[in-house]
Write an enzyme that holds these catalytic residues in place. Structure first.
Site, mmCIF file in Angstrom:
data_model
loop_
_atom_site.group_PDB
_atom_site.id
_atom_site.type_symbol
_atom_site.label_atom_id
_atom_site.label_comp_id
_atom_site.label_asym_id
_atom_site.label_seq_id
_atom_site.Cartn_x
_atom_site.Cartn_y
_atom_site.Cartn_z
ATOM 1 N N HIS A 139 0.996 -1.112 0.281
ATOM 2 C CA HIS A 139 -0.351 -0.093 -0.159
ATOM 3 C C HIS A 139 0.589 1.436 -0.278
ATOM 4 C CE1 HIS A 139 -3.501 -2.971 0.297
ATOM 5 N NE2 HIS A 139 -3.781 -2.677 -0.105
ATOM 6 N N ARG B 83 -11.062 4.250 -1.904
ATOM 7 C CA ARG B 83 -10.073 3.338 -0.628
ATOM 8 C C ARG B 83 -10.399 3.719 0.238
ATOM 9 N NH1 ARG B 83 -5.557 1.822 -4.188
ATOM 10 N NH2 ARG B 83 -5.637 0.249 -4.533
ATOM 11 N N ARG C 42 -15.660 1.193 -1.252
ATOM 12 C CA ARG C 42 -15.173 0.198 -0.927
ATOM 13 C C ARG C 42 -15.827 0.448 1.164
ATOM 14 N NH1 ARG C 42 -9.092 -2.364 -2.090
ATOM 15 N NH2 ARG C 42 -8.969 -0.813 -0.555
ATOM 16 N N GLU D 157 -10.586 -10.783 -5.171
ATOM 17 C CA GLU D 157 -9.433 -10.528 -4.829
ATOM 18 C C GLU D 157 -9.263 -12.176 -4.852
ATOM 19 O OE1 GLU D 157 -8.047 -6.953 -3.467
ATOM 20 O OE2 GLU D 157 -10.460 -7.747 -1.748
ATOM 21 N N ASN E 213 -4.464 -7.332 -7.181
ATOM 22 C CA ASN E 213 -2.826 -6.913 -5.966
ATOM 23 C C ASN E 213 -3.365 -7.812 -5.321
ATOM 24 O OD1 ASN E 213 -2.172 -4.164 -7.991
ATOM 25 N ND2 ASN E 213 -3.568 -3.347 -6.177
ATOM 26 N N ASP E 214 -4.590 -8.291 -4.975
ATOM 27 C CA ASP E 214 -4.720 -8.954 -4.039
ATOM 28 C C ASP E 214 -4.552 -10.622 -4.538
ATOM 29 O OD1 ASP E 214 -4.547 -8.200 -1.414
ATOM 30 O OD2 ASP E 214 -5.875 -7.601 -1.685
ATOM 31 N N ARG F 263 2.284 -9.343 -1.363
ATOM 32 C CA ARG F 263 2.534 -8.627 -1.902
ATOM 33 C C ARG F 263 3.557 -7.210 -1.491
ATOM 34 N NH1 ARG F 263 -3.176 -6.033 -1.601
ATOM 35 N NH2 ARG F 263 -2.839 -3.655 -2.612
ATOM 36 N N CYS G 107 -9.022 -2.724 -10.993
ATOM 37 C CA CYS G 107 -8.303 -1.476 -10.161
ATOM 38 C C CYS G 107 -7.525 -2.277 -9.855
ATOM 39 C CB CYS G 107 -9.457 -1.083 -9.301
ATOM 40 S SG CYS G 107 -10.171 -2.914 -8.358
HETATM 41 C C1 PEP Z 1 -6.235 -4.974 -5.231
HETATM 42 O O1 PEP Z 1 -5.762 -5.797 -4.217
HETATM 43 O O2 PEP Z 1 -5.761 -4.899 -6.165
HETATM 44 C C2 PEP Z 1 -7.019 -3.478 -5.141
HETATM 45 C C3 PEP Z 1 -7.940 -2.873 -5.854
HETATM 46 O O3 PEP Z 1 -7.231 -3.612 -3.262
HETATM 47 P P1 PEP Z 1 -5.818 -3.088 -2.466
HETATM 48 O O4 PEP Z 1 -3.994 -2.798 -3.102
HETATM 49 O O5 PEP Z 1 -6.531 -1.871 -1.802
HETATM 50 O O6 PEP Z 1 -5.764 -4.305 -1.978
HETATM 51 MG MG MG Z 2 -7.588 -5.747 -2.692
#
Ligand code: PEP
Ligand code: MG
Length: 589
Positions: free
Chosen positions: A197, A304, A340, A439, A462-463, A473, A510
């Site tokens: 993050h 977010r 979200r 995710e 990402n997740d 990650r 996303c």
């Molecule tokens: C993701 O996991 O791709 C996502 C957009 O959420 P975050 O990065 O906030 O976990």
């Molecule tokens: Mg995520």
């Protein structure tokens, strides 16, 4: 005679692209968290004064203490303090340090700490216990002086010297969030993965960032120039004239490229064979809504909410949330916004007392699991969103859904909250669009079932990558295994898009790959028709979409799906990008 300094090159992991040329600022560098930074020539006398004041305050403390001990007749203690007071007048701790601050134009605490370290080394060589005792006195003085210096010193990234390239062992999301953009040119850290993050916030702010750099070898170069190449992950300390000129020219070219891209702000994001793509922004604060408008985003694809409030320690009240969501919704003036619900746990909100330490936080009580457990908090957030939704086009999205059961439970809570609100307020909508973040691999595999129970889906790559490949990650040591082009990931995206399309519900991507133009054609070819990315990357991705045809994208995706390894797919999309965008010096490196 000019002193020729050797050019040093270090290679790290590129996180956020861009070129920076500045001075190093060592943040939380030593075990004692002593910052090291250069002082502008015109501020050097102020820095000397700051040191003098800290020393004087430490002296006053010792005098007070000596008086107290005197009253209590602690003779031995008084003698020790007398010795300390004498030591504090020693030129080594007064004139010498002041001269060094002036000559090296460095901050007082770093010079002071170095002097103390030198003392320590000398005392360590002397075995006489008397000398060892004297060193304890010095340590006591050091502690006092440093505590006064650090009280006022620049330990927050909100206030660092101009043109700083910040070096740190690790940077938290909060560190990066509070960094003053006009002074911090770039970040360098030892730890941190590309979709942590902290990295996401750096990208949203457009600050170049490189990780996997051990800064110790360059710690002594605090007065040198540094170049950071966020495309390749290269850090160049003491660049020679030729290197400097090369990077200055490159930086100018990149800046010019950005300005050109901004000109397409009002053009629609559609492929050159006329296929319309939704292009929205990932937003983390009210301030970023302005950026969305500036960069030509259509709506907010991911708000977010967990980052939108100032304190990580306390969850905001329903009223505070309502006030913020209402402002955001009003600023969007009828354009769509997907809020979200809090995605806490994992690496977020760890200072909060409701988030219990876990041995495996990413697999623990994170996101929707946490909210379903803390139902009071969850309801307060839902109430705030539903109340704010009266003024605009709002949808709610849930992070880390892993089963149908969970989604049904969430829907039950929404229903309950809606019923309560209708009794209290006039205009509460009887229905709000709800979406699932996909995710977790289990959610991807049952997205036909989830699609029947929600209005839209967003693929959080990402997740999804982290959970599908079992790779943290945020761990830079595993960055080679965190592979967005792994065939397993590509097949999961294809499956999700296929099921969503079959059930006629929109699906977006996303995660960070959506902001990388080398992935654009592949994602469109897999059937994705909506991307949500940090606002500042919208012009670049729009440009890529407008130079891509859907027929070409489909063929590219078909080719990728026949390949067997992450490297092969990565090579394919990089090579194809190079062929289509040969002049893009930003990505073709
Ligand atoms: C993701 O996991 O791709 C996502 C957009 O959420 P975050 O990065 O906030 O976990
Ligand atoms: Mg995520």
């Amino acid at each position: 005679m000019r002193l020729i300094k050797e050019e040093i090159r270090l290679k790290g992991l590129p996180i956020c692209r861009g070129i920076a040329i500045g001075k190093p600022f060592f943040f939380h560098l030593t075990e004692n968290n002593i910052p090291h930074y250069a002082i502008e020539k015109e501020n050097v006398e102020k820095e000397v004064l700051r040191y003098r004041e800290a020393l004087a305050k430490a002296r006053d403390d010792i005098i007070c203490l000596k008086k107290e001990l005197g009253k209590e007749h602690v003779v031995e203690g008084v003698q020790i303090l007398d010795a300390e007071l004498q030591m504090m007048q020693d030129p080594l701790l007064t004139e010498d340090i002041e001269d060094e601050i002036r000559s090296r134009a460095s901050n007082a605490e770093s010079i002071f700490q170095e002097t103390i370290d030198r003392f320590q080394k000398r005392f360590e060589m002397i075995t006489d216990p008397l000398f060892q005792e004297r060193f304890k006195d010095i340590q006591d003085i050091a502690k006092r002086v440093l505590s006064y210096l650090l009280e006022k010193s620049t330990v927050s990234l909100s206030d660092v010297p101009p043109e700083s390239i910040v070096f740190a062992k690790e940077l938290t999301t909060a560190d990066i969030a509070e960094a003053n953009h006009s002074c911090v040119l770039a970040f360098v850290s030892h730890f941190g993965g590309s979709t942590s993050h902290a990295a996401i916030v750096a990208k949203a702010k457009g600050i170049p960032y490189v990780t996997s750099i051990e800064y110790e070898p360059i710690e002594s170069f605090k007065d040198s120039s540094v170049i950071l190449d966020g495309r390749t992950g290269e850090i160049i300390v003491n660049p020679d004239d030729e290197t400097l000129a090369l990077y200055q020219a490159l930086k100018e070219e990149l800046d010019a490229h950005r300005i050109t891209l901004r000109k397409m702000q009002n053009l629609p994001p559609e492929t050159y064979d006329g296929y319309k793509i939704g292009l929205s922004a990932n937003v983390e604060s009210l301030a970023e809504i302005e950026m969305l408008h500036r960069f030509g985003g259509h709506g907010v694809g991911l708000f977010r909410s967990e980052f939108a409030f100032p304190s990580e320690r306390n969850f905001p009240s329903e009223e505070d949330q309502f006030a913020l969501y209402s402002s955001v919704v009003k600023q969007m003036a009828g354009r769509p916004i997907v809020i979200r619900t809090f995605d806490v746990g994992g690496d977020k909100f760890l200072g909060n007392e409701l988030i219990a330490p876990e041995s495996n936080p990413y697999l623990g009580c994170r996101a929707i699991r946490f909210l379903l457990k803390e139902s009071g908090l969850f309801k307060a957030q839902l109430r705030a969103i539903l109340r704010a939704s009266v003024d605009g086009n709002v949808s709610i999205m849930f992070p880390m859904i892993s089963s149908l059961q969970e989604l049904l439970e969430v829907k039950g809570v929404i229903h309950q909250v809606q019923e309560e609100l209708v009794k209290q307020y006039d205009a509460i909508p009887s229905r709000i669009r709800i979406g699932c973040m996909i995710e977790v691999p289990s959610a991807a595999l049952i997205c036909d079932l989830l699609a029947k129970e929600c209005d839209f889906m967003a693929i959080g790559t990402n997740d999804l990558i982290q959970y599908a490949l079992a790779v943290d990650r945020g761990n830079h040591l595993l960055s080679g295994l965190y592979a967005p082009t792994h065939p397993g990931v590509i097949r999961l995206i294809k499956l999700i898009v296929h099921e969503a399309n079959k059930h006629c519900i929109p699906v977006s991507v996303c995660g960070e790959i959506a902001a990388d133009p080398r992935f654009t054609a592949l994602l469109l070819g897999l059937g994705v028709h909506e991307l949500s990315i940090a606002a500042r990357y919208i012009p670049e991705i729009k440009n890529t979409i407008r130079h891509t045809s859907i027929i070409y994208a489909k063929k590219l995706a078909e080719k990728a799906l026949l390949l067997s390894t992450a490297q092969e797919i990565l090579d394919l999309i990089h090579e194809e990008y190079r062929l289509h965008f040969p002049n893009d010096i930003f990505y073709n490196v």
